[in-house]
Design an enzyme around this catalytic site. Sequence first.
Site, PDB file in Angstrom:
ATOM      1  N   HIS A   1       0.749   4.057  -2.904  1.00 20.42           N
ATOM      2  CA  HIS A   1       0.419   5.453  -2.585  1.00 20.42           C
ATOM      3  C   HIS A   1       1.582   6.387  -2.918  1.00 20.42           C
ATOM      4  CE1 HIS A   1      -3.370   4.999   0.116  1.00 20.42           C
ATOM      5  NE2 HIS A   1      -3.321   4.060  -0.787  1.00 20.42           N
TER       6      HIS A   1
ATOM      7  N   ARG B   1       0.832  -1.209   0.000  1.00 17.31           N
ATOM      8  CA  ARG B   1       0.000   0.000   0.000  1.00 17.31           C
ATOM      9  C   ARG B   1       0.867   1.260   0.000  1.00 17.31           C
ATOM     10  NH1 ARG B   1      -3.285   2.518   4.629  1.00 17.31           N
ATOM     11  NH2 ARG B   1      -4.743   3.903   3.544  1.00 17.31           N
TER      12      ARG B   1
ATOM     13  N   GLY C   1       4.670  10.463  -8.659  1.00 16.11           N
ATOM     14  CA  GLY C   1       5.476   9.345  -9.148  1.00 16.11           C
ATOM     15  C   GLY C   1       6.159   8.593  -8.017  1.00 16.11           C
TER      16      GLY C   1
ATOM     17  N   ASN D   1      -4.229   8.526   3.180  1.00 11.28           N
ATOM     18  CA  ASN D   1      -3.000   7.902   3.676  1.00 11.28           C
ATOM     19  C   ASN D   1      -3.085   7.485   5.141  1.00 11.28           C
ATOM     20  OD1 ASN D   1      -1.581   7.815   1.304  1.00 11.28           O
ATOM     21  ND2 ASN D   1      -0.653   9.835   1.566  1.00 11.28           N
TER      22      ASN D   1
ATOM     23  N   HIS E   1      -4.805  -6.947  -2.561  1.00 11.02           N
ATOM     24  CA  HIS E   1      -5.692  -7.089  -1.398  1.00 11.02           C
ATOM     25  C   HIS E   1      -5.759  -8.531  -0.902  1.00 11.02           C
ATOM     26  CE1 HIS E   1      -8.052  -3.082  -2.184  1.00 11.02           C
ATOM     27  NE2 HIS E   1      -6.792  -2.894  -1.847  1.00 11.02           N
TER      28      HIS E   1
ATOM     29  N   SER F   1       8.025  10.347  -2.078  1.00  8.33           N
ATOM     30  CA  SER F   1       7.369  11.536  -1.502  1.00  8.33           C
ATOM     31  C   SER F   1       6.452  11.178  -0.334  1.00  8.33           C
ATOM     32  CB  SER F   1       6.573  12.282  -2.585  1.00  8.33           C
ATOM     33  OG  SER F   1       5.687  11.408  -3.255  1.00  8.33           O
TER      34      SER F   1
ATOM     35  N   ASP G   1      -9.203 -10.918   1.952  1.00  7.64           N
ATOM     36  CA  ASP G   1      -9.338 -12.230   1.328  1.00  7.64           C
ATOM     37  C   ASP G   1      -9.631 -13.197   2.459  1.00  7.64           C
ATOM     38  OD1 ASP G   1      -9.121 -14.681   0.112  1.00  7.64           O
ATOM     39  OD2 ASP G   1      -6.962 -14.543  -0.255  1.00  7.64           O
TER      40      ASP G   1
ATOM     41  N   SER H   1      -7.413 -16.671   2.877  1.00 11.80           N
ATOM     42  CA  SER H   1      -5.968 -16.808   3.112  1.00 11.80           C
ATOM     43  C   SER H   1      -5.345 -15.421   3.198  1.00 11.80           C
ATOM     44  CB  SER H   1      -5.314 -17.616   1.989  1.00 11.80           C
ATOM     45  OG  SER H   1      -5.627 -17.049   0.725  1.00 11.80           O
TER      46      SER H   1
END
Length: 322
Positions: free
Chosen positions: A62, A58, A68, A87, A184, A72, A236, A239
């Site tokens: 992000h 993640r 890019g 965030n 995910h 950052s 999920d 698992s």
Amino acid sequence: MGYIWWNFVAILAMVLPVKSQLSVGFYSKSCPKVESIVRSTVESYFKADPTIAAGLLRLHFHDCFVQGCDGSVLIMDENAEINAGPNMGLRGFEVVDDAKAKLENLCPGVVSCADILALATRDAVYLSDGPSWSVPTGRRDGKVSISFEAEDLPSPFEPIDNHIQKFAEKGLDEEDLVTLVGAHTVGRTDCQLFSYRLQNFTSTGNPDPTISPSFLTELRTLCPLDGDPFRGVAMDKDSQLKFDNSFYKNLMNGNGVLESDQRLWSHPSTRDIVKRYGGNLRGLLGLRFSFEFKKAMVKLSSIGVKTGTQGEIRKVCYQFNK
Ligand SMILES: *[C@@H]1O[C@H](CO)[C@@H](O)[C@H](O)[C@H]1NC(C)=O
């Protein structure tokens, strides 16, 4: 069969066009141990807490979607990206900071934080029994991190058309979208981000009709009306800690947790892709997801990269050089 298939993969990898000025092994002379140091750092955090894999995925995503892939998102400052709403709950900073400190000892001023994050993400997927791939490196760290620029990240409450649009703006197509959301498979989310689906959904008096009845019971037990809004729930259900294709199978069965995940199965542009990854031939389709995921990750981690003399190589990842 396996042999031929893998040869095919190898040949395909050779003819794929180079999309940026990044290159595999960018540090092979300047800091040859970079990959092994990042790997061992991720391993030690992963052993203590395997959910760090989802955190790093993640964090990298992000990072790449704002300014890019330039680190950052790692800047710790009141007005920096980290303080934007989308965030909230980002994790994995300590892994990057730790690897950076070790690398600064070994080869000061050479390895960018953006590259460390890209490598760490690859390693985290691999440690979760997912695929591995070569990460082109040579990213430089950005000198800009502004909170409001991160407010427009894709949100679980948005329709798929918005997601398709936001990905397209980054050069990613519908297949990349569905493939990358597959991350995910190792993720968790909070009750507060989906509990509105469990009753009186869109003021109908009923729950979201796309949730399967048995999963609805399960989710209502995990997230009761007066429950903890911050309780973590696996995205999920089968698992949580294994990087596999069961996430897609769950979408096909109405067992998606986030609304935007479940909608990938109803939207005409993404439904077939979900089916391709989550259909019945488990082993083979898992392989297909792995293969496409590697490609999509290389694309994701090349978005808007700074190279050459752009940006800088930070001394520490959480602040710009003085
Ligand atoms: C559902 O929400 C609507 C709008 O807020 C409200 O008018 C209605 O009474 C609610 N229905 C139930 C069953 O809670």
